[in-house]
Write a protein that holds these residues in place. Structure first.
Motif, PDB file in Angstrom:
ATOM      1  N   ARG A  39      23.744  25.354  36.489  1.00  0.00           N
ATOM      2  CA  ARG A  39      24.868  25.324  37.430  1.00  0.00           C
ATOM      3  C   ARG A  39      25.846  26.458  37.146  1.00  0.00           C
ATOM      4  O   ARG A  39      26.346  27.105  38.069  1.00  0.00           O
ATOM      5  CB  ARG A  39      25.586  23.976  37.360  1.00  0.00           C
ATOM      6  N   ARG A  40      26.137  26.683  35.847  1.00  0.00           N
ATOM      7  CA  ARG A  40      27.057  27.766  35.513  1.00  0.00           C
ATOM      8  C   ARG A  40      26.505  29.110  35.943  1.00  0.00           C
ATOM      9  O   ARG A  40      27.231  29.963  36.473  1.00  0.00           O
ATOM     10  CB  ARG A  40      27.348  27.757  34.003  1.00  0.00           C
ATOM     11  N   TRP A  41      25.218  29.331  35.730  1.00  0.00           N
ATOM     12  CA  TRP A  41      24.617  30.605  36.104  1.00  0.00           C
ATOM     13  C   TRP A  41      24.585  30.787  37.620  1.00  0.00           C
ATOM     14  O   TRP A  41      24.793  31.890  38.133  1.00  0.00           O
ATOM     15  CB  TRP A  41      23.204  30.711  35.536  1.00  0.00           C
ATOM     16  N   VAL A  42      24.355  29.691  38.356  1.00  0.00           N
ATOM     17  CA  VAL A  42      24.347  29.772  39.812  1.00  0.00           C
ATOM     18  C   VAL A  42      25.723  30.215  40.319  1.00  0.00           C
ATOM     19  O   VAL A  42      25.836  31.106  41.170  1.00  0.00           O
ATOM     20  CB  VAL A  42      23.952  28.414  40.433  1.00  0.00           C
ATOM     21  N   TRP A  43      26.794  29.590  39.778  1.00  0.00           N
ATOM     22  CA  TRP A  43      28.145  29.959  40.209  1.00  0.00           C
ATOM     23  C   TRP A  43      28.489  31.383  39.802  1.00  0.00           C
ATOM     24  O   TRP A  43      29.172  32.102  40.551  1.00  0.00           O
ATOM     25  CB  TRP A  43      29.170  28.982  39.648  1.00  0.00           C
ATOM     26  N   VAL A  45      26.392  33.887  39.542  1.00  0.00           N
ATOM     27  CA  VAL A  45      25.668  34.766  40.463  1.00  0.00           C
ATOM     28  C   VAL A  45      26.351  34.795  41.825  1.00  0.00           C
ATOM     29  O   VAL A  45      26.483  35.861  42.455  1.00  0.00           O
ATOM     30  CB  VAL A  45      24.199  34.298  40.599  1.00  0.00           C
ATOM     31  N   ILE A  46      26.809  33.618  42.281  1.00  0.00           N
ATOM     32  CA  ILE A  46      27.489  33.555  43.574  1.00  0.00           C
ATOM     33  C   ILE A  46      28.742  34.428  43.566  1.00  0.00           C
ATOM     34  O   ILE A  46      28.988  35.214  44.497  1.00  0.00           O
ATOM     35  CB  ILE A  46      27.851  32.101  43.935  1.00  0.00           C
ATOM     36  N   TRP A  47      29.565  34.318  42.497  1.00  0.00           N
ATOM     37  CA  TRP A  47      30.784  35.112  42.422  1.00  0.00           C
ATOM     38  C   TRP A  47      30.479  36.610  42.321  1.00  0.00           C
ATOM     39  O   TRP A  47      31.175  37.435  42.918  1.00  0.00           O
ATOM     40  CB  TRP A  47      31.642  34.668  41.231  1.00  0.00           C
ATOM     41  N   ILE A  48      29.453  36.963  41.584  1.00  0.00           N
ATOM     42  CA  ILE A  48      29.069  38.368  41.488  1.00  0.00           C
ATOM     43  C   ILE A  48      28.663  38.903  42.851  1.00  0.00           C
ATOM     44  O   ILE A  48      29.060  40.005  43.250  1.00  0.00           O
ATOM     45  CB  ILE A  48      27.922  38.537  40.465  1.00  0.00           C
ATOM     46  N   LEU A  49      27.891  38.116  43.603  1.00  0.00           N
ATOM     47  CA  LEU A  49      27.468  38.544  44.939  1.00  0.00           C
ATOM     48  C   LEU A  49      28.659  38.677  45.876  1.00  0.00           C
ATOM     49  O   LEU A  49      28.729  39.613  46.690  1.00  0.00           O
ATOM     50  CB  LEU A  49      26.457  37.547  45.504  1.00  0.00           C
ATOM     51  N   VAL A  50      29.615  37.728  45.782  1.00  0.00           N
ATOM     52  CA  VAL A  50      30.804  37.790  46.628  1.00  0.00           C
ATOM     53  C   VAL A  50      31.580  39.077  46.369  1.00  0.00           C
ATOM     54  O   VAL A  50      31.981  39.788  47.293  1.00  0.00           O
ATOM     55  CB  VAL A  50      31.705  36.557  46.383  1.00  0.00           C
ATOM     56  N   VAL A  51      31.815  39.378  45.088  1.00  0.00           N
ATOM     57  CA  VAL A  51      32.584  40.567  44.734  1.00  0.00           C
ATOM     58  C   VAL A  51      31.852  41.833  45.158  1.00  0.00           C
ATOM     59  O   VAL A  51      32.450  42.754  45.738  1.00  0.00           O
ATOM     60  CB  VAL A  51      32.864  40.593  43.218  1.00  0.00           C
ATOM     61  N   LEU A  52      30.538  41.897  44.914  1.00  0.00           N
ATOM     62  CA  LEU A  52      29.771  43.070  45.293  1.00  0.00           C
ATOM     63  C   LEU A  52      29.769  43.265  46.804  1.00  0.00           C
ATOM     64  O   LEU A  52      29.923  44.384  47.304  1.00  0.00           O
ATOM     65  CB  LEU A  52      28.330  42.952  44.781  1.00  0.00           C
ATOM     66  N   PHE A  53      29.610  42.167  47.523  1.00  0.00           N
ATOM     67  CA  PHE A  53      29.585  42.239  48.976  1.00  0.00           C
ATOM     68  C   PHE A  53      30.921  42.739  49.511  1.00  0.00           C
ATOM     69  O   PHE A  53      30.982  43.558  50.434  1.00  0.00           O
ATOM     70  CB  PHE A  53      29.269  40.864  49.552  1.00  0.00           C
ATOM     71  N   ALA A  54      32.021  42.265  48.898  1.00  0.00           N
ATOM     72  CA  ALA A  54      33.350  42.713  49.335  1.00  0.00           C
ATOM     73  C   ALA A  54      33.574  44.186  49.014  1.00  0.00           C
ATOM     74  O   ALA A  54      34.151  44.926  49.811  1.00  0.00           O
ATOM     75  CB  ALA A  54      34.429  41.858  48.663  1.00  0.00           C
ATOM     76  N   LEU A  55      33.134  44.608  47.831  1.00  0.00           N
ATOM     77  CA  LEU A  55      33.354  45.989  47.413  1.00  0.00           C
ATOM     78  C   LEU A  55      32.622  46.996  48.282  1.00  0.00           C
ATOM     79  O   LEU A  55      33.098  48.095  48.510  1.00  0.00           O
ATOM     80  CB  LEU A  55      32.933  46.176  45.950  1.00  0.00           C
ATOM     81  N   VAL A  56      31.447  46.631  48.757  1.00  0.00           N
ATOM     82  CA  VAL A  56      30.695  47.563  49.607  1.00  0.00           C
ATOM     83  C   VAL A  56      31.111  47.469  51.066  1.00  0.00           C
ATOM     84  O   VAL A  56      30.538  48.099  51.933  1.00  0.00           O
ATOM     85  CB  VAL A  56      29.167  47.323  49.490  1.00  0.00           C
TER      86      VAL A  56
END
Length: 321
Positions: A39-43, A45-56
């Protein structure tokens, strides 16, 4: 070796769990730990994807709507305090202005203003950029004032070709102030000694914990008087012969919208929709006002400095209010 009896207890009375039950407990515990780690790893990964998506730029909210070649009225909102730390700052608003002017579909630009004023520097930068862009692109700019268009906000508005107000809008306040506090009397009553060491005889200018000398007061007054003259010159240039100067025009007084029209501080009564429909002749309105994207909002949320506001409140500042 001590052996348990039939009841599951050792001869000394302590309880011994059956080996099968212990094994089941261990398996359950390890399974829960693995599930928690997943569960911790899933969250993460989700936050990393959110930040990356926003940055690009995946969630870019710089403008309310995309550019279009269809005829429209370009809207830019100027709301709240005009400051380099507020949404109404020169950097972001100048970017929006350039986008609006460069869009072939934008027939004119409307500045919808609701602000009590703020920084003369930010207002001056915006005034200069509006006049530069008008000359470069040969497009009209109209200011539509809502509740307040005072001081630094009016400094920006006079760069427009025409200013529209509501009859009850607050308009004007063409003046400059430098505010601060003095705590010398309070310190004396409390028995607090101020120990200020400076290199430079004027380095402690306007220090709130030191007495204000006549020399320093005169220096500060001369500085804001000069800024006031700059403000007056900008208003005279922007309003031209429409301005009916009187004794109180540049005194810092403000007027309602109906009075402002009579004094030449504004041109007519009107609203955004009315200006778009009857003046610009392009009823479709596209909002170019800059919006924070997700990355910027996250940075502001987690990187805000709690003490910055308290420090700023203790400093003297020059504002157009």
């Amino acid at each position: 070796m001590t052996q348990p009896d039939a009841s599951g207890s050792s001869p000394d009375g302590s309880t011994i769990l059956p080996s099968g039950l212990v094994a089941e407990f261990v398996r359950t515990y390890l399974a829960e730990r693995r599930s928690e780690r997943r569960r911790r790893w899933v969250w993460r990964v989700i936050w990393i994807l959110v930040v990356l998506f926003a940055l690009v730029g995946g969630w870019d909210y710089r403008h309310g709507e995309p550019h279009t070649s269809a005829p429209h009225t370009a809207l830019i909102d100027i709301r709240g305090e005009i400051s380099d730390e507020s949404p109404a700052n020169a950097d972001s608003l100048m970017t929006a202005l350039r986008d609006a002017f460069e869009d072939d579909g934008a027939r004119a630009i409307v500045l919808r203003i609701n602000s009590p004023g703020g920084s003369p520097v930010q207002a001056g930068l915006l005034n200069d950029e509006i006049r530069r862009l008008k000359a470069l692109h040969e497009k009209k700019v109209y200011a539509v004032c809502e509740e307040m268009c005072a001081s630094a906000a009016y400094y920006i508005a006079v760069a427009a070709d025409q200013i529209y107000v509501d009859k009850a809008s607050v308009v004007g306040s063409i003046g400059v102030l430098m505010d601060g506090f003095g705590f010398t009397g309070t310190m004396e009553k409390l028995g607090v000694e101020r120990r200020l060491i400076t290199a430079g005889s004027n380095k402690g200018l306007l220090d709130p914990f030191s007495p204000l000398s006549d020399k320093h007061k005169a220096y500060a007054q001369a500085m804001i008087d000069q800024i006031h003259q700059q403000f007056i010159a900008v208003v005279r240039e922007g309003r031209g012969k429409r301005l009916k100067e009187g004794q109180d025009t540049f005194s810092g007084l403000f007027w309602n919208g109906q009075q402002a029209v009579g004094l030449g501080l504004a041109d007519q009564l009107g609203s955004l929709d009315q200006v778009a429909r009857d003046v610009v002749k392009a009823e479709d309105i596209i909002d170019y006002t800059p919006k924070d994207n997700v990355a910027e909002r996250l940075a502001k949320r987690f990187g805000a400095s709690v003490g910055a506001g308290a420090v700023r409140a203790m400093r003297s500042s020059v504002t157009l209010h």
